[in-house]
Design an enzyme around this catalytic site. Structure first.
Site, PDB file in Angstrom:
ATOM      1  N   ALA A 177      51.689  -1.040 -55.972  1.00 10.71           N
ATOM      2  CA  ALA A 177      50.551  -0.959 -56.899  1.00 10.71           C
ATOM      3  C   ALA A 177      49.254  -0.841 -56.097  1.00 10.71           C
ATOM      4  O   ALA A 177      48.329  -0.141 -56.508  1.00 10.71           O
ATOM      5  CB  ALA A 177      50.517  -2.197 -57.791  1.00 10.71           C
ATOM      6  N   THR A 178      49.205  -1.508 -54.974  1.00  6.79           N
ATOM      7  CA  THR A 178      48.001  -1.431 -54.130  1.00  6.79           C
ATOM      8  C   THR A 178      47.725   0.019 -53.742  1.00  6.79           C
ATOM      9  O   THR A 178      46.576   0.492 -53.816  1.00  6.79           O
ATOM     10  CB  THR A 178      48.194  -2.303 -52.864  1.00  6.79           C
ATOM     11  OG1 THR A 178      48.406  -3.648 -53.276  1.00  6.79           O
ATOM     12  CG2 THR A 178      46.992  -2.221 -51.942  1.00  6.79           C
TER      13      THR A 178
ATOM     14  N   ASN B 240      46.216 -11.554 -62.815  1.00  4.81           N
ATOM     15  CA  ASN B 240      47.383 -12.107 -62.122  1.00  4.81           C
ATOM     16  C   ASN B 240      47.303 -13.615 -61.892  1.00  4.81           C
ATOM     17  O   ASN B 240      48.313 -14.276 -61.755  1.00  4.81           O
ATOM     18  CB  ASN B 240      47.599 -11.416 -60.780  1.00  4.81           C
ATOM     19  CG  ASN B 240      46.350 -11.426 -59.929  1.00  4.81           C
ATOM     20  OD1 ASN B 240      45.248 -11.217 -60.417  1.00  4.81           O
ATOM     21  ND2 ASN B 240      46.500 -11.689 -58.646  1.00  4.81           N
TER      22      ASN B 240
ATOM     23  N   HIS C 128      58.210  -4.544 -58.169  1.00  6.91           N
ATOM     24  CA  HIS C 128      58.630  -5.906 -57.809  1.00  6.91           C
ATOM     25  C   HIS C 128      58.028  -6.995 -58.694  1.00  6.91           C
ATOM     26  O   HIS C 128      58.247  -8.178 -58.461  1.00  6.91           O
ATOM     27  CB  HIS C 128      58.364  -6.194 -56.330  1.00  6.91           C
ATOM     28  CG  HIS C 128      56.942  -6.429 -55.957  1.00  6.91           C
ATOM     29  ND1 HIS C 128      56.458  -7.665 -55.598  1.00  6.91           N
ATOM     30  CD2 HIS C 128      55.890  -5.588 -55.872  1.00  6.91           C
ATOM     31  CE1 HIS C 128      55.175  -7.570 -55.305  1.00  6.91           C
ATOM     32  NE2 HIS C 128      54.800  -6.320 -55.459  1.00  6.91           N
TER      33      HIS C 128
ATOM     34  N   CYS D 186      48.538 -11.932 -52.174  1.00  7.41           N
ATOM     35  CA  CYS D 186      47.790 -11.143 -51.181  1.00  7.41           C
ATOM     36  C   CYS D 186      46.615 -11.927 -50.613  1.00  7.41           C
ATOM     37  O   CYS D 186      46.146 -11.647 -49.525  1.00  7.41           O
ATOM     38  CB  CYS D 186      47.243  -9.859 -51.792  1.00  7.41           C
ATOM     39  SG  CYS D 186      48.409  -9.025 -52.798  1.00  7.41           S
TER      40      CYS D 186
HETATM   41  N1  PLP Z   1      47.396  -5.831 -59.040  1.00 13.85           N
HETATM   42  C1  PLP Z   1      47.757  -7.028 -59.526  1.00 13.85           C
HETATM   43  C2  PLP Z   1      47.141  -7.512 -60.799  1.00 13.85           C
HETATM   44  C3  PLP Z   1      48.680  -7.809 -58.837  1.00 13.85           C
HETATM   45  O1  PLP Z   1      49.037  -8.997 -59.311  1.00 13.85           O
HETATM   46  C4  PLP Z   1      49.230  -7.315 -57.629  1.00 13.85           C
HETATM   47  C5  PLP Z   1      50.160  -8.134 -56.835  1.00 13.85           C
HETATM   48  O2  PLP Z   1      50.155  -9.342 -56.875  1.00 13.85           O
HETATM   49  C6  PLP Z   1      48.829  -6.055 -57.181  1.00 13.85           C
HETATM   50  C7  PLP Z   1      47.916  -5.348 -57.909  1.00 13.85           C
HETATM   51  C8  PLP Z   1      49.393  -5.473 -55.931  1.00 13.85           C
HETATM   52  O3  PLP Z   1      50.730  -5.091 -56.147  1.00 13.85           O
HETATM   53  P1  PLP Z   1      51.663  -4.582 -54.967  1.00 13.85           P
HETATM   54  O4  PLP Z   1      52.211  -5.818 -54.350  1.00 13.85           O
HETATM   55  O5  PLP Z   1      52.709  -3.756 -55.612  1.00 13.85           O
HETATM   56  O6  PLP Z   1      50.817  -3.809 -54.035  1.00 13.85           O
END
Ligand code: PLP
Length: 386
Positions: free
Chosen positions: A71-72, A151, A201, A326
């Site tokens: 997602a990042t 999140n 994930h 993160c």
């Molecule tokens: N956006 C939100 C709201 C998240 O909770 C997260 C991960 O915790 C991310 C983005 C990033 O996701 P990814 O781990 O797939 O990069």
């Protein structure tokens, strides 16, 4: 009893997902870009089937889904790659967004001269649609970026209202739907979302696979790829596809579509059981987030006078977190909790419990006992040493 209540950081892979993935690693390893033989055709077919399942969970068309690594990456691709219409000089986002959004906006400011307007939120973590409309009123906004669900505290945003405000000002609406995926119904077209980021994930699929939704038929939504060199994914993301991961993502989305409604209710009952018991047994505990619009699996609790890190250490076999995975190495208080108005001390006193598909009542009861005992113990120490 090892108890995992950190599903917003990552979810365990569902066994049914794993079963779909394993043959792709063990038996049918073709490269979907190999157009000259059956190994390649077979892999390409599997990817397209998965694309349909992923699209189906958000009611998109399959050709509107681009596979990425996370997602990042999808967030970066959208916010840094969007071609901006002439005269547009702003990004509009909110103080509670994920770091990937905030940092992408900061980078867009440094590298592309797009100034960033970071909207405040109220004490429940909500951005008002009026403030979005006001921020866009000059007509110079390129993109409005607001997550569907937070999140850390689980607050759910009225994204269709944000989309209406953005579109009225000629801006594009991007939404980070990572935490909402598989937990609440998402219809990107009904919500008028233009771009959306999410990953496997968080929905019982594997780590290392993400997706970017790019609304079709919109000439004003043009993306410059971040990764070039091969023309994969309609030229939007070069590199050989992670076929096993994508197949797992597809299966995870297919399952979520059918099981989400019932699962959210079951998990919500467990979350309520946890909150009710903790609040009943301990004084000076509060719940963060919007009580009426909140993900049913997420509970961000504050324990007055407690250092959350000490509490987590004391509850050692119950896996919870102080904030997003993160940012968990960051010693500063959570930017989300600060944005909803908590003092530093109160922000340091909060823990996020995030439940999921495989969480049992027994685990919740175990976590309740642990947290109640640990908070009482830590408070005794604090008052004894005061
Ligand atoms: N956006 C939100 C709201 C998240 O909770 C997260 C991960 O915790 C991310 C983005 C990033 O996701 P990814 O781990 O797939 O990069």
């Amino acid at each position: 009893m090892r108890t995992y209540l950190d599903c917003n950081a990552t979810t365990p892979v569902d066994r049914r997902v794993l079963e779909e993935m394993l043959p792709r690693l063990k038996e049918t390893w073709g490269n979907p870009s190999s157009r000259d033989h059956a190994f390649g055709w077979d892999a390409a077919e599997a990817v397209e089937l998965a694309r349909g399942h992923v699209a189906g969970l958000i009611n998109a068309n399959a050709d509107e889904v681009v596979f990425t690594g996370s997602a990042t990456e999808s967030i970066n691709s959208a916010l840094r790659g969007l071609s901006v219409r002439p005269g547009a000089t702003w990004t509009v986002t909110a103080a509670t967004e994920h770091e990937a959004v905030l940092e992408s906006c900061r980078l867009a400011a440094r590298q592309r001269g797009l100034r960033s307007c970071v909207l405040p939120v109220d004490t429940s973590g909500r951005v008002s649609p009026d403030s979005v409309a006001e921020a866009c009123s000059s007509g110079e906004t390129a993109v409005v970026s607001l997550a569907l669900a937070n999140n850390e505290i689980g607050t759910i945003h009225p994204v269709p209202l944000f989309a209406a405000a953005a579109h009225a000002a000629g801006a594009v609406l991007f939404s980070d739907i990572t935490q909402a995926l598989g937990k609440i119904r998402i219809d990107v077209h009904e919500s008028a979302i233009d771009l959306a980021a999410f990953s496997a994930h968080k929905v019982y699929g594997p780590q290392g696979v993400g997706a970017l939704f790019v609304r079709g038929g919109q000439p004003e939504i043009t993306l410059e790829p971040l990764i070039v060199g091969g023309g994969h994914e309609r030229g939007l993301r070069a590199g050989t596809l992670n076929v096993a991961g994508i197949v797992g993502f597809g299966e995870a989305c297919r399952i979520a579509k059918f099981e989400m409604a019932e699962e959210s209710q079951r998990v919500g009952r467990l979350r309520d059981r946890l909150e009710t018991a903790v609040l009943a047994h301990l004084p000076d505990v509060w719940v963060n987030g919007d009580q009426a619009h909140r993900l049913s699996n997420t509970s961000s609790l504050g324990f007055g006078g407690i250092d959350a890190r000490a509490l987590i250490r004391d509850m050692h076999d119950v896996a919870v977190s102080t904030r997003s995975a993160c940012s968990s190495g960051d010693a500063r208080p959570s930017h989300v909790l600060k944005a909803i108005g908590l003092s530093d001390d109160d922000a340091y006193a909060c823990i996020r419990f995030s439940l999921g598909r495989f969480t049992t009542e027994e685990e919740v009861d175990y976590a309740i006992d642990k947290v109640v005992a640990s908070v009482r113990k830590l408070r005794r120490f604090t008052s004894a040493s005061a």
